[in-house]
Design a protein around this motif. Structure first.
Motif: not given
Length: 315
Positions: A10-11, A13-15, A248, A252
């Protein structure tokens, strides 16, 4: 370990949205950067798959890989990289979460598949969220290009949705190939098309790619975003079920919003925050029936479902 890796996916793909934004703001040509990212990542993953005897070089000659690459990589990311010249990374992430909504609409309108009342309500709520998200940009002087960028992302998600639906047929046609190999091949084709687009539309100066920001962004997206992130995603599918890692999509974008505000001084108004929450809620509601169905499936179906997951690659 499963929860840790899920939060890591999740982190990551979020970043990636902020990493794209940093590269674009550092004057790295958007289409060229995207092309290099996906071609190199795809090439490395494909060679690894061949080395492990999970794929054959004949896969590169299949027209289905080209068509999938047009939808999942070329159309999706040419729009996203272009848009992030004008749209914040957090807003780009939230708008990208409309992909599942557009898939449902295409299934209903084009494929004539019946959708439930819950899914229809979820789609309406999701697009109401899009309007809320874009509303503040209409009241500022620079809003014109922000709206253009936002619309470009939605068009890119239309490409993604089309590619995701088409990829189901491709997976059935090549059951002997691993999903990672299929994903790697379409990324290579998509990357080549992005480089071709760059050749006709951009003046590439290598010096613009050698700055710390541009080079760091590119390396992060290749290694962390496109290789490690996807590998962890498939690992989670093998250890849990197809539905859990795919959530996610609902986590995300919110991570991307927070990271953009904290580390890149991006601004989010309360109306935009409400729009983001509405989009995520609509997306969850639209997919609620499918999520319940998949959760109820026995673990024995995980292997076959994993083969259907390479269309979920992002971002």
């Amino acid at each position: 370990m499963i929860i840790f890796n899920y939060l890591l996916v999740c982190t990551i793909f979020g970043t990636t949205f902020l990493a794209i934004k940093i590269g674009v703001d550092a004057s790295a040509p958007p289409f060229f950067s995207a092309g290099i990212r996906f071609f190199i990542a795809g090439l490395l993953l494909f060679v690894w798959s061949v080395w492990r005897k999970k794929a054959a070089f004949a896969l590169l000659l299949r027209k289905e890989m080209l068509l999938t690459g047009i939808g999942l990589t070329f159309g999706t990311f040419s729009a996203l990289y272009f848009a992030e010249q004008y749209v914040s990374s957090g807003i780009a992430a939230v708008l990208s979460a409309t992909g599942p909504l557009i898939i449902l609409i295409l299934q209903s309108v084009v494929l004539r598949q019946q959708s439930t009342v819950t899914s229809a309500i979820g789609c309406i709520i999701g697009f109401a969220g899009v309007i809320l998200l874009l509303l503040p940009t209409l009241t500022v002087a620079a809003g014109g290009w922000q709206v253009v960028g936002s619309i470009a992302i939605l068009i890119g998600e239309l490409f993604y949705a089309s590619g995701a639906l088409y990829s189901k047929k491709v997976i059935q046609r090549y059951p002997q190939s691993s999903p990672i190999a299929l994903n790697a091949t379409q990324m290579m084709y998509g990357g080549l098309l992005l480089l071709l687009l760059s050749a006709f539309t951009e003046h590439v100066q290598m010096t613009s790619l050698l700055s710390t920001s541009a080079l760091g962004s590119l390396l992060y997206l290749i290694v962390i975003g496109s290789m490690i992130g996807h590998s962890l995603f498939y690992w989670l599918i093998s250890k849990t079920n197809p539905v859990f890692p795919s959530t996610w999509l609902y986590v995300s974008p919110l991570i991307a919003l927070v990271i953009g505000v904290l580390f890149y001084r991006e601004t989010v108004t309360w109306v935009m925050a409400l729009g983001a929450a509405t989009i995520i809620a609509g997306t969850i509601l639209a997919n609620l029936d499918s999520l319940k169905q998949l959760v109820r499936k026995p673990r024995a179906t995980v292997s076959s479902a994993a083969k259907g997951s390479f269309s979920l690659h992002k971002r």
